[in-house]
Design a protein around this motif. Structure first.
Motif, PDB file in Angstrom:
ATOM      1  N   GLU A   1      32.713  31.962  33.202  1.00  0.00           N
ATOM      2  CA  GLU A   1      31.872  33.073  32.764  1.00  0.00           C
ATOM      3  C   GLU A   1      32.336  33.606  31.417  1.00  0.00           C
TER       4      GLU A   1
ATOM      5  N   GLU B   1      39.286  29.016  42.882  1.00  0.00           N
ATOM      6  CA  GLU B   1      37.871  28.839  42.560  1.00  0.00           C
ATOM      7  C   GLU B   1      37.329  30.073  41.856  1.00  0.00           C
ATOM      8  N   GLU B   2      37.702  31.256  42.346  1.00  0.00           N
ATOM      9  CA  GLU B   2      37.255  32.492  41.712  1.00  0.00           C
ATOM     10  C   GLU B   2      37.800  32.595  40.288  1.00  0.00           C
TER      11      GLU B   2
ATOM     12  N   ALA C   1      35.814  30.219  38.136  1.00  0.00           N
ATOM     13  CA  ALA C   1      34.485  30.771  37.898  1.00  0.00           C
ATOM     14  C   ALA C   1      34.555  31.887  36.854  1.00  0.00           C
ATOM     15  N   ALA C   2      35.571  32.725  36.950  1.00  0.00           N
ATOM     16  CA  ALA C   2      35.744  33.804  35.978  1.00  0.00           C
ATOM     17  C   ALA C   2      35.990  33.240  34.579  1.00  0.00           C
TER      18      ALA C   2
ATOM     19  N   LYS D   1      40.340  29.597  47.480  1.00  0.00           N
ATOM     20  CA  LYS D   1      39.295  30.552  47.102  1.00  0.00           C
ATOM     21  C   LYS D   1      39.693  31.302  45.836  1.00  0.00           C
ATOM     22  N   GLU D   2      40.947  31.735  45.765  1.00  0.00           N
ATOM     23  CA  GLU D   2      41.413  32.454  44.585  1.00  0.00           C
ATOM     24  C   GLU D   2      41.339  31.562  43.340  1.00  0.00           C
TER      25      GLU D   2
END
Length: 146
Positions: A29, A21-22, A25-26, A18-19
């Motif tokens: 962005e 993936e985050e 994603a960051a 999850k970390e």
């Protein structure tokens, strides 16, 4: 006892995934934001360049300025693949006849307008603005609204 250890390892692995993936994603962005900023800067530079061009035109002391509608129907007499060059020559000769310039400069917009539909189908008429400065240089611009 072996089961709770496995569950905690799985939980830690899912948290790591999850970390990651985050973080990805960051990063995406941030890349999108940077691309948008680059596009905005390019648009601003283009606007500034257009404004400078307009200022240069305004700064030249224009002695005489006229708007002409030039008929290009004689370009259609020639074979298809020679029409747009002929239309360009017609524009130049028309301005030579009417403004008597020492030097003739054709703006890129006029050329693009003539060639807009390709070599075979130039426009039948074109409206231009001819501006003559002190040195006798005549510059041909596309008339506003065209």
């Amino acid at each position: 006892m072996s089961e709770p250890v496995e569950e905690t390892e799985k939980a830690e692995e899912t948290e790591e995934v999850k970390e990651e993936e985050e973080a990805e994603a960051a990063e995406e962005e941030m890349e999108e934001i940077e691309e948008e900023e680059i596009l905005e800067e390019a648009k601003e530079e283009k606007r500034e360049a257009e404004e400078e061009k307009r200022r240069e035109i305004e700064e030249k002391e224009i002695v005489e300025e006229k708007i002409y509608t030039i008929p290009l129907s004689r370009a259609w007499i020639l074979p298809r693949n020679k029409r747009a060059p002929r239309a360009t020559r017609l524009v130049k000769s028309f301005i030579q006849r009417h403004m008597k310039p020492e030097v003739l400069v054709v703006d890129n917009e006029v050329n693009e307008k003539i060639w807009s539909r390709g070599i075979q189908k130039p426009p039948r008429n074109i409206r231009v603005r001819a501006a003559k400065d002190r040195e006798g240089v005549v510059t041909i611009y596309l008339a506003e609204g065209d």
